[in-house]
Design a protein around this motif. Structure first.
Motif, PDB file in Angstrom:
ATOM      1  N   ASP A  56       0.832  -1.194   0.000  1.00 12.80           N
ATOM      2  CA  ASP A  56       0.000   0.000   0.000  1.00 12.80           C
ATOM      3  C   ASP A  56       0.874   1.254   0.000  1.00 12.80           C
ATOM      4  O   ASP A  56       2.010   1.228   0.478  1.00 12.80           O
ATOM      5  CB  ASP A  56      -0.878  -0.013   1.252  1.00 12.80           C
ATOM      6  N   ASP A  57       0.346   2.336  -0.534  1.00 13.68           N
ATOM      7  CA  ASP A  57       1.031   3.641  -0.514  1.00 13.68           C
ATOM      8  C   ASP A  57       2.447   3.516  -1.068  1.00 13.68           C
ATOM      9  O   ASP A  57       3.385   4.153  -0.572  1.00 13.68           O
ATOM     10  CB  ASP A  57       1.088   4.207   0.912  1.00 13.68           C
TER      11      ASP A  57
ATOM     12  N   GLU B 266      -3.650   4.978  -6.920  1.00 21.56           N
ATOM     13  CA  GLU B 266      -4.603   5.424  -5.898  1.00 21.56           C
ATOM     14  C   GLU B 266      -4.943   6.896  -6.077  1.00 21.56           C
ATOM     15  O   GLU B 266      -4.116   7.683  -6.528  1.00 21.56           O
ATOM     16  CB  GLU B 266      -3.988   5.310  -4.505  1.00 21.56           C
TER      17      GLU B 266
HETATM   18 MG    MG Z   1      -3.440   3.174   0.000  1.00 25.44          MG
END
Ligand code: MG
Ligand code: C2E
Ligand code: MG
Ligand code: MG
Length: 278
Positions: free
Chosen positions: A179-180, A236
């Motif tokens: 994530d990220d 995202e």
């Molecule tokens: Mg994220």
């Protein structure tokens, strides 16, 4: 500060600070009650394939409505849950709700049902019983392991204590997503050891598209890296048509963001995405 002001140590406990401490303790107590009562709910946000607009995955995002505080920002109560250890119970509740929901969709809508992505904090991976509990849950609700993706930050994947759990998950066929991606301490050595099935390109990069050359270069490099590793990429925080257009040109396979759909209730996802042919 207390030292500099000589004997006036009471300044350390001035009124705003006292108030803050009270708020934080109050939030923790209320969160403990909410988790105890099973009051934390889940919203689902679409992750869409760029090529044909197909719903690939829904990301489960925890939601908490407190009677006094209203809708509490997720980052705020997740941080409180991590600090208090409530994250273990809260995390399992989110997994239970999300996996039960998606297993139900699979029975109704068949193989075209999206996968479900669930966020996990580093701490959740430490107890030895976490992975077995999740795998038992999948079994109980009848969700195939590869329909579940666990989203974790880079620091999480590097945590030595998380190793055993990650190995259990990978062996069982559960997918891992970073994530990220791009904001943490990515190490190529770590990627060599354990290749995730998905990278989620942080929205700070997407926000700078389409006319920032360094960003273009970084996004292209991430896409190439993922492709060579056999992993997919989700961009995202896609909010504009221009961003989507540039991501399409760069060859990004999946997108997520307010442009495609905000986090929504299961009923809403069912109505807008699953019941109608696209
Ligand atoms: Mg994220
Ligand atoms: P995340 O996993 O990176 O999730 C994406 C966040 O970006 C979500 O915030 C989502 O609502 C928001 N978002 C999605 N599209 C857009 C967009 O186009 N623009 C903007 N500005 N924002 C967008 P949310 O729901 O507030 O969650 C915040 C973070 O809390 C998540 O970030 C995740 O790290 C964590 N989190 C959420 N649910 C859980 C959970 O069940 N367990 C754990 N451990 N962490 C969770
Ligand atoms: Mg996430
Ligand atoms: Mg993010």
């Amino acid at each position: 500060r207390a030292k500099a002001s000589g004997g006036h140590r009471y300044e350390l406990f001035n009124e705003p600070l006292r108030q803050q401490t009270r708020d934080r303790l109050g939030l923790r107590a209320a969160l403990r009650r909410a988790v105890g009562a099973g009051a934390v709910t889940v919203a689902y946000q679409p992750i869409v394939r760029v090529g044909d607009g197909r719903l690939e995955t829904v990301e489960a995002l925890a939601r908490w409505h407190d009677d006094e505080r209203g809708e509490v920002p997720t980052a705020e109560f997740i941080a409180a849950a991590e600090e208090t250890g409530l994250i273990h119970e809260l995390g399992l509740q989110v997994l239970e709700q999300a996996c039960t929901q998606v297993a139900r969709w699979r029975r109704v809508f068949g193989a075209a049902t999206p996968r479900v992505a669930v966020n996990v904090s580093p701490r959740q991976l430490l107890p030895a019983d976490f992975a077995p509990r999740v795998l038992t849950l999948l079994d109980r609700v009848g969700l195939p392991a590869d329909a579940l993706e666990l989203e974790m930050t880079e620091s999480c994947a590097l945590e030595p204590g998380a190793r055993a759990a990650l190995e259990r998950f990978t062996a069982a066929g559960v997918r891992l997503a970073v994530d990220d991606f791009g904001t943490g301490y990515s190490s190529f050595a770590a990627l060599r050891e354990r290749t995730p099935q998905a990278f989620k390109l942080d929205r700070s990069f997407v926000a700078r598209l389409p006319d920032d050359r360094p960003t273009d270069a970084i996004v292209s490099a991430v896409l190439a890296l993922a492709q060579h590793l056999g992993a997919t990429v989700t961009a995202e925080g896609v909010e504009t048509d221009e961003q989507l257009q540039r991501l399409r040109e760069l060859g990004c396979p999946q997108v997520q963001g307010f442009l495609l759909g905000r986090p929504a209730s299961a009923e809403r996802i069912e109505r807008d995405w699953l019941s109608r042919p696209r």
